[in-house]
Design a protein around this motif. Structure first.
Motif, PDB file in Angstrom:
ATOM      1  N   ARG A   1       4.336   2.555  -7.561  1.00 28.78           N
ATOM      2  CA  ARG A   1       3.177   2.623  -6.680  1.00 28.78           C
ATOM      3  C   ARG A   1       2.754   1.203  -6.284  1.00 28.78           C
ATOM      4  O   ARG A   1       3.147   0.213  -6.922  1.00 28.78           O
ATOM      5  CB  ARG A   1       2.035   3.351  -7.375  1.00 28.78           C
ATOM      6  CG  ARG A   1       2.452   4.719  -7.892  1.00 28.78           C
ATOM      7  CD  ARG A   1       1.272   5.588  -8.211  1.00 28.78           C
ATOM      8  NE  ARG A   1       0.565   5.986  -6.996  1.00 28.78           N
ATOM      9  CZ  ARG A   1      -0.402   6.898  -6.952  1.00 28.78           C
ATOM     10  NH1 ARG A   1      -0.767   7.507  -8.055  1.00 28.78           N
ATOM     11  NH2 ARG A   1      -0.991   7.202  -5.824  1.00 28.78           N
ATOM     12  N   ASP A   2       1.922   1.128  -5.284  1.00 31.87           N
ATOM     13  CA  ASP A   2       1.424  -0.182  -4.880  1.00 31.87           C
ATOM     14  C   ASP A   2       0.641  -0.821  -6.020  1.00 31.87           C
ATOM     15  O   ASP A   2       0.583  -2.046  -6.148  1.00 31.87           O
ATOM     16  CB  ASP A   2       0.555  -0.052  -3.635  1.00 31.87           C
ATOM     17  CG  ASP A   2       0.103  -1.392  -3.102  1.00 31.87           C
ATOM     18  OD1 ASP A   2      -1.110  -1.635  -3.015  1.00 31.87           O
ATOM     19  OD2 ASP A   2       0.979  -2.227  -2.789  1.00 31.87           O
ATOM     20  N   SER A   3       0.048   0.004  -6.878  1.00 31.24           N
ATOM     21  CA  SER A   3      -0.707  -0.484  -8.028  1.00 31.24           C
ATOM     22  C   SER A   3       0.204  -1.065  -9.103  1.00 31.24           C
ATOM     23  O   SER A   3      -0.262  -1.725 -10.032  1.00 31.24           O
ATOM     24  CB  SER A   3      -1.520   0.660  -8.640  1.00 31.24           C
ATOM     25  OG  SER A   3      -0.633   1.654  -9.158  1.00 31.24           O
ATOM     26  N   GLY A   4       1.512  -0.770  -8.989  1.00 29.85           N
ATOM     27  CA  GLY A   4       2.468  -1.209 -10.002  1.00 29.85           C
ATOM     28  C   GLY A   4       2.859  -0.135 -10.989  1.00 29.85           C
ATOM     29  O   GLY A   4       3.765  -0.331 -11.806  1.00 29.85           O
ATOM     30  N   GLU A   5       2.176   0.998 -10.939  1.00 27.50           N
ATOM     31  CA  GLU A   5       2.505   2.115 -11.824  1.00 27.50           C
ATOM     32  C   GLU A   5       3.930   2.579 -11.546  1.00 27.50           C
ATOM     33  O   GLU A   5       4.315   2.761 -10.402  1.00 27.50           O
ATOM     34  CB  GLU A   5       1.523   3.267 -11.607  1.00 27.50           C
ATOM     35  CG  GLU A   5       1.758   4.474 -12.482  1.00 27.50           C
ATOM     36  CD  GLU A   5       0.771   5.597 -12.195  1.00 27.50           C
ATOM     37  OE1 GLU A   5      -0.235   5.330 -11.490  1.00 27.50           O
ATOM     38  OE2 GLU A   5       1.015   6.713 -12.661  1.00 27.50           O
ATOM     39  N   LYS A   6       4.686   2.797 -12.616  1.00 27.09           N
ATOM     40  CA  LYS A   6       6.105   3.123 -12.477  1.00 27.09           C
ATOM     41  C   LYS A   6       6.434   4.500 -13.048  1.00 27.09           C
ATOM     42  O   LYS A   6       5.798   4.958 -13.982  1.00 27.09           O
ATOM     43  CB  LYS A   6       6.955   2.068 -13.197  1.00 27.09           C
ATOM     44  CG  LYS A   6       6.716   0.651 -12.699  1.00 27.09           C
ATOM     45  CD  LYS A   6       7.543  -0.353 -13.485  1.00 27.09           C
ATOM     46  CE  LYS A   6       7.241  -1.774 -13.022  1.00 27.09           C
ATOM     47  NZ  LYS A   6       8.062  -2.778 -13.760  1.00 27.09           N
TER      48      LYS A   6
ATOM     49  N   ASP B   1       3.774   3.598  -1.653  1.00 28.19           N
ATOM     50  CA  ASP B   1       4.552   3.862  -2.863  1.00 28.19           C
ATOM     51  C   ASP B   1       6.017   4.011  -2.487  1.00 28.19           C
ATOM     52  O   ASP B   1       6.358   4.699  -1.526  1.00 28.19           O
ATOM     53  CB  ASP B   1       4.076   5.145  -3.544  1.00 28.19           C
ATOM     54  CG  ASP B   1       2.600   5.102  -3.913  1.00 28.19           C
ATOM     55  OD1 ASP B   1       2.007   6.176  -4.099  1.00 28.19           O
ATOM     56  OD2 ASP B   1       2.049   3.979  -4.005  1.00 28.19           O
TER      57      ASP B   1
ATOM     58  N   ASN C   1       5.668  -7.587  -2.862  1.00 28.61           N
ATOM     59  CA  ASN C   1       5.005  -7.278  -1.598  1.00 28.61           C
ATOM     60  C   ASN C   1       5.120  -8.427  -0.592  1.00 28.61           C
ATOM     61  O   ASN C   1       5.142  -8.196   0.614  1.00 28.61           O
ATOM     62  CB  ASN C   1       3.542  -6.925  -1.837  1.00 28.61           C
ATOM     63  CG  ASN C   1       3.375  -5.515  -2.376  1.00 28.61           C
ATOM     64  OD1 ASN C   1       4.338  -4.748  -2.463  1.00 28.61           O
ATOM     65  ND2 ASN C   1       2.160  -5.176  -2.758  1.00 28.61           N
TER      66      ASN C   1
ATOM     67  N   GLY D   1       0.792  -1.220   0.000  1.00 33.94           N
ATOM     68  CA  GLY D   1       0.000   0.000   0.000  1.00 33.94           C
ATOM     69  C   GLY D   1       0.821   1.265   0.000  1.00 33.94           C
ATOM     70  O   GLY D   1       0.277   2.370  -0.108  1.00 33.94           O
TER      71      GLY D   1
END
Length: 123
Positions: free
Chosen positions: A52-57, A33, A73, A31
């Motif tokens: 980010r935790d979402s995987g966005e780089k 970043d 994670n 959760g």
């Protein structure tokens, strides 16, 4: 308190590769970043890459196409794969939660969470 262990630095020739690892403790990793920063002596920190935790780089322009950030994670670890290294990549590399880093000043070596890991690239 928060601690960060950065490993994987070293000395390589231009064109070489290194993979940095970052294992933080003291907060819930999922959760959050995370980012890799670098600092040359006497200069301010530069955000090199974040995930980010979402995987966005995110990558700074100077490393796009050469570096790859990833996170696990389950292992609570962030990696920075660095390829086609250049002498201008030489710096101390630090890892931090990006929100915390944004509140903590412009000099990575003053943050106090980790020692950083030195990357030296010779021509």
């Amino acid at each position: 308190g928060v601690l960060v262990l950065e490993t994987g630095g070293g000395s390589v020739q231009a064109g070489g590769s290194l993979t940095l690892s970052c294992t933080p403790s003291g907060f819930t990793f999922a959760g959050v970043d995370m980012g890799w920063y670098r600092q040359v002596a006497g200069k301010e920190c530069e955000l090199v890459s974040s995930i980010r935790d979402s995987g966005e780089k995110y990558y700074v322009d100077s490393v796009k196409g050469r570096f790859n950030i990833s996170r696990d994670n389950a292992k609570e670890t962030v990696y920075l794969e660095m390829n086609s290294l250049k002498p201008e990549d030489t710096a101390m590399y630090y890892c931090a939660a990006t929100d915390a880093a944004a509140r903590s000043g412009r000099y990575c070596n003053h943050w106090g969470w980790g020692q950083g890991t030195q990357v030296t690239v010779s021509s």
